[in-house]
Write an enzyme that holds these catalytic residues in place. Structure first.
Site, PDB file in Angstrom:
ATOM      1  CG  HIS A 303      -1.922   1.132   1.040  1.00 29.89           C
ATOM      2  ND1 HIS A 303      -1.629   1.900   1.846  1.00 29.89           N
ATOM      3  CD2 HIS A 303      -3.323   0.142   0.237  1.00 29.89           C
ATOM      4  CE1 HIS A 303      -3.211   2.606   1.231  1.00 29.89           C
ATOM      5  NE2 HIS A 303      -3.764   1.732   0.549  1.00 29.89           N
ATOM      6  CG  ASP A 360      -8.476  -4.555  -2.764  1.00 33.62           C
ATOM      7  OD1 ASP A 360      -6.939  -3.536  -3.375  1.00 33.62           O
ATOM      8  OD2 ASP A 360      -9.190  -3.992  -3.600  1.00 33.62           O
TER       9      ASP A 360
HETATM   10  C1  SDX Z   1      -5.986  -0.170  -3.209  1.00 30.75           C
HETATM   11  O1  SDX Z   1      -4.588   4.706  -1.643  1.00 30.75           O
HETATM   12  C2  SDX Z   1      -5.456   3.548  -1.524  1.00 30.75           C
HETATM   13  O2  SDX Z   1      -6.015   4.301  -0.572  1.00 30.75           O
HETATM   14  C3  SDX Z   1      -6.306   2.818  -1.745  1.00 30.75           C
HETATM   15  C4  SDX Z   1      -7.073   1.609  -1.503  1.00 30.75           C
HETATM   16  C5  SDX Z   1      -8.399   2.757  -0.991  1.00 30.75           C
HETATM   17  O3  SDX Z   1      -9.312   2.183  -0.309  1.00 30.75           O
HETATM   18  O4  SDX Z   1      -8.180   3.973  -1.940  1.00 30.75           O
HETATM   19  O5  SDX Z   1      -6.769   1.673  -0.170  1.00 30.75           O
HETATM   20  C6  SDX Z   1      -7.701   0.890  -2.279  1.00 30.75           C
HETATM   21  O6  SDX Z   1      -5.915   0.099  -4.274  1.00 30.75           O
HETATM   22  C7  SDX Z   1      -5.529  -1.223  -1.801  1.00 30.75           C
HETATM   23  C8  SDX Z   1      -4.400  -1.327  -2.937  1.00 30.75           C
HETATM   24  C9  SDX Z   1      -4.770  -2.633  -4.010  1.00 30.75           C
HETATM   25  N1  SDX Z   1      -3.638  -3.257  -5.425  1.00 30.75           N
HETATM   26  C10 SDX Z   1      -2.947  -4.186  -4.791  1.00 30.75           C
HETATM   27  O7  SDX Z   1      -2.612  -5.066  -4.011  1.00 30.75           O
HETATM   28  C11 SDX Z   1      -1.685  -4.005  -5.697  1.00 30.75           C
HETATM   29  C12 SDX Z   1      -0.503  -5.345  -5.573  1.00 30.75           C
HETATM   30  N2  SDX Z   1       0.351  -3.768  -4.675  1.00 30.75           N
HETATM   31  C13 SDX Z   1       1.124  -2.482  -5.101  1.00 30.75           C
HETATM   32  O8  SDX Z   1       1.203  -2.545  -6.855  1.00 30.75           O
HETATM   33  C14 SDX Z   1       1.807  -1.588  -4.715  1.00 30.75           C
HETATM   34  O9  SDX Z   1       1.409  -2.162  -3.555  1.00 30.75           O
HETATM   35  C15 SDX Z   1       0.448  -0.346  -4.268  1.00 30.75           C
HETATM   36  C16 SDX Z   1       0.070   0.161  -5.890  1.00 30.75           C
HETATM   37  C17 SDX Z   1      -1.000  -1.139  -3.715  1.00 30.75           C
HETATM   38  C18 SDX Z   1       1.561   0.497  -4.440  1.00 30.75           C
HETATM   39  O10 SDX Z   1       2.158   0.683  -4.850  1.00 30.75           O
HETATM   40  P1  SDX Z   1       3.416   2.320  -4.540  1.00 30.75           P
HETATM   41  O11 SDX Z   1       3.258   3.087  -3.225  1.00 30.75           O
HETATM   42  O12 SDX Z   1       3.114   3.037  -5.054  1.00 30.75           O
HETATM   43  O13 SDX Z   1       4.909   1.210  -3.882  1.00 30.75           O
HETATM   44  P2  SDX Z   1       5.489   0.806  -4.787  1.00 30.75           P
HETATM   45  O14 SDX Z   1       5.246   0.495  -6.519  1.00 30.75           O
HETATM   46  O15 SDX Z   1       6.733   1.697  -5.323  1.00 30.75           O
HETATM   47  O16 SDX Z   1       7.050  -0.665  -4.160  1.00 30.75           O
HETATM   48  C19 SDX Z   1       7.604   0.316  -3.158  1.00 30.75           C
HETATM   49  C20 SDX Z   1       8.481  -1.636  -2.888  1.00 30.75           C
HETATM   50  C21 SDX Z   1       8.869  -1.701  -4.909  1.00 30.75           C
HETATM   51  O17 SDX Z   1      10.206  -2.938  -4.715  1.00 30.75           O
HETATM   52  P3  SDX Z   1      11.556  -1.622  -5.419  1.00 30.75           P
HETATM   53  O18 SDX Z   1      11.208  -0.939  -6.705  1.00 30.75           O
HETATM   54  O19 SDX Z   1      11.720  -0.387  -3.892  1.00 30.75           O
HETATM   55  O20 SDX Z   1      12.441  -2.516  -5.066  1.00 30.75           O
HETATM   56  O21 SDX Z   1       7.805  -2.330  -2.664  1.00 30.75           O
HETATM   57  C22 SDX Z   1       7.034  -3.678  -4.183  1.00 30.75           C
HETATM   58  C23 SDX Z   1       7.944  -2.920  -4.853  1.00 30.75           C
HETATM   59  O22 SDX Z   1       8.274  -3.525  -6.128  1.00 30.75           O
HETATM   60  N3  SDX Z   1       5.597  -3.875  -3.890  1.00 30.75           N
HETATM   61  C24 SDX Z   1       5.777  -5.209  -3.974  1.00 30.75           C
HETATM   62  C25 SDX Z   1       3.966  -4.952  -3.892  1.00 30.75           C
HETATM   63  N4  SDX Z   1       4.352  -4.513  -3.723  1.00 30.75           N
HETATM   64  C26 SDX Z   1       5.106  -3.174  -3.599  1.00 30.75           C
HETATM   65  N5  SDX Z   1       6.159  -6.367  -4.587  1.00 30.75           N
HETATM   66  C27 SDX Z   1       5.265  -7.406  -4.259  1.00 30.75           C
HETATM   67  N6  SDX Z   1       4.328  -7.822  -4.172  1.00 30.75           N
HETATM   68  C28 SDX Z   1       3.988  -6.421  -3.670  1.00 30.75           C
HETATM   69  N7  SDX Z   1       2.144  -6.722  -3.839  1.00 30.75           N
END
Ligand code: SDX
Length: 426
Positions: A303, A360
């Site tokens: 998140h 989710d």
């Molecule tokens: C919702 O914003 C809100 O409030 C949203 C929400 C709401 O109620 O409106 O809470 C609802 O959208 C919840 C999130 C649902 N999405 C997912 O579950 C999809 C999987 N999660 C990711 O795609 C990610 O965690 C996000 C999109 C939710 C957040 O992404 P960020 O904040 O942009 O973080 P990032 O992508 O920069 O990740 C930071 C690091 C990265 O590694 P590095 O590049 O630093 O090496 O963490 C890793 C990412 O690769 N990472 C993950 C991961 N999520 C982040 N690695 C593996 N699996 C994951 N799920």
């Protein structure tokens, strides 16, 4: 208090504003005028887009408050319609206010009869979110002329219409996908009970509402109602900042929510858990999630704000066990989910990046047990989040300082160059 920013040997002071709780903000509205430079914050990781009184999140502590009330207490003790009142009006309703609000919403549950024809333009296998985008956007055609967004009374009616009609529209999207007739709302039922009947009932016989299902779904709606300035809420605010009508703004929010990085993750998370299938396959998927060269991510994990356990996931995780047990459903996906969570939360990669289950991760397991196909999961998220979107839209419309949102950019394209006629090009 002020912040000093200096560049080119010149410094300037920028006001620092303190909220009631949470991080202070540095007001940089004069930065470009003072320095000829923009801030640069792709994804808005350090940017506050507005002032709001509706929802507060402490990502480090895993705290979520709606108008000051903890989400755990609202999920346990309130109802979705009461939370909708709270988000819109700022305080919990008295009994009279609650009854009046319920009466108002109930009297807006029907949609214009001609709206049903919009569904017939879609293929039966259209994704419900495609239908929701189209049909909600089309509501503008029915109410656009009569919605003066600068008239508080008409804004309030638009809010009530959207909260009331989203269950009807979502249920119709489901009915259309399964080839069953639409059911009209039954105003004698609760908000969520009415939705269940319109979705799973048929004209041929009475629909008996299971109170366990009604309570679980109402809790799920509460947990999805609002969440500060997330991507889809920011979309609604940006669309609204141009003066677009609220129906068009909500349609924009639905479109943004659909993405798998956002609201589409509930559908993707259950698909992922089903693909994993057995706990023995979990290490393979954990390895893929950690592999930089693999685009796979653990859906329902991570998140932007929560660097601790999403409090909504905690409630949903407990509810999943209770609902499945009460309904006598044994779904191996729940065991896989629990084992995946256990392994991930003990893995250095997830610990270091502070990746926890989010809203989710478990919701789809409950929705599937209730009988919804995965394709409906994000439509249900949109149904619930419409209340938060429209509360945020209303707050923006009442904000004297709000103006049209218009970010700038860091331009790295070609500097000026002259046109070369076709017959002179290489
Ligand atoms: C919702 O914003 C809100 O409030 C949203 C929400 C709401 O109620 O409106 O809470 C609802 O959208 C919840 C999130 C649902 N999405 C997912 O579950 C999809 C999987 N999660 C990711 O795609 C990610 O965690 C996000 C999109 C939710 C957040 O992404 P960020 O904040 O942009 O973080 P990032 O992508 O920069 O990740 C930071 C690091 C990265 O590694 P590095 O590049 O630093 O090496 O963490 C890793 C990412 O690769 N990472 C993950 C991961 N999520 C982040 N690695 C593996 N699996 C994951 N799920």
């Amino acid at each position: 208090m002020t912040a000093t920013i200096g560049i080119d040997g010149k410094t300037a002071e920028y006001p620092v504003h303190q909220g009631s709780v949470g991080p202070e903000v540095i007001d940089i509205r004069k930065l470009y005028g003072n320095t000829g430079r923009f801030t640069f914050d792709p994804g808005f990781t350090s940017t506050a887009s507005c002032e709001s009184k509706i929802t507060y999140i402490d990502g480090d502590q895993g705290i979520l408050l709606h108008r000051g009330y903890p989400i755990e207490q609202l999920a346990e003790q309130s109802s979705f319609l009461e939370v909708a009142y709270l988000l819109l009006n700022g305080d919990l309703p008295s009994q009279t206010e609650h009854d009046e609000f319920k009466y108002l919403i109930t009297r807006h549950t029907m949609v214009h009869e001609q709206l049903a024809t919009f569904y017939r333009g879609f293929r039966r296998d259209a994704h419900p979110m495609a239908v929701m985008c189209g049909v909600v956007g089309a509501l503008s055609a029915f109410y656009h002329d009569s919605t003066d967004i600068h008239d508080p009374k008409q804004r309030e009616i638009a809010c009530h219409r959207l909260i009331a009609k989203m269950p009807t529209i979502a249920a119709m999207a489901y009915k259309y996908s399964v080839g069953q007739p639409f059911l009209y709302p039954d105003n004698s039922l609760s908000y969520t009970g009415n939705f269940l009947r319109m979705t799973f009932g048929v004209p041929a016989e009475p629909y008996i509402i299971n109170p366990v299902v009604e309570d679980a779904l109402d809790k799920i709606f509460i947990l999805h109602a609002d969440h500060e300035q997330n991507a889809s809420t920011s979309t609604v605010r940006l669309a609204g900042s141009s003066g677009a009508n609220p129906f068009a703004c909500i349609a924009a929010g639905i479109a943004c929510l659909w993405g798998p990085a956002h609201g589409g993750a509930n559908e993707a998370a259950l698909e992922m858990l089903r693909t994993i299938g057995r706990p023995e396959r979990i290490p393979e998927f954990i390895a893929r999630a950690k592999n930089k060269d693999d685009p796979f991510r653990l859906m329902g994990f991570g998140h932007r704000v929560y660097k601790n356990y999403d409090p909504r996931a905690k409630v949903l995780g407990a509810a999943a066990t209770k609902v499945l047990d009460t309904l006598g459903i044994s779904d191996p996906v729940l065991d896989t989910a629990r084992e995946l969570e256990r392994i991930a939360l003990s893995d250095d990669y997830f610990i270091e990046k502070k990746l926890y289950p989010n809203v989710d991760f478990y919701s789809g397991i409950i929705l599937s047990a209730i009988g919804f196909p995965t394709s409906m999961f994000t439509a249900l998220f949109a149904l619930a989040r419409t209340t938060g979107w429209i509360a945020q839209w209303t707050e923006m419309m009442e904000d004297k300082e709000q103006k049209i949102g218009r970010p700038r950019q860091l331009y790295t394209g070609h500097p000026r160059r002259d046109y070369v006629p076709l017959n002179q090009r290489g």
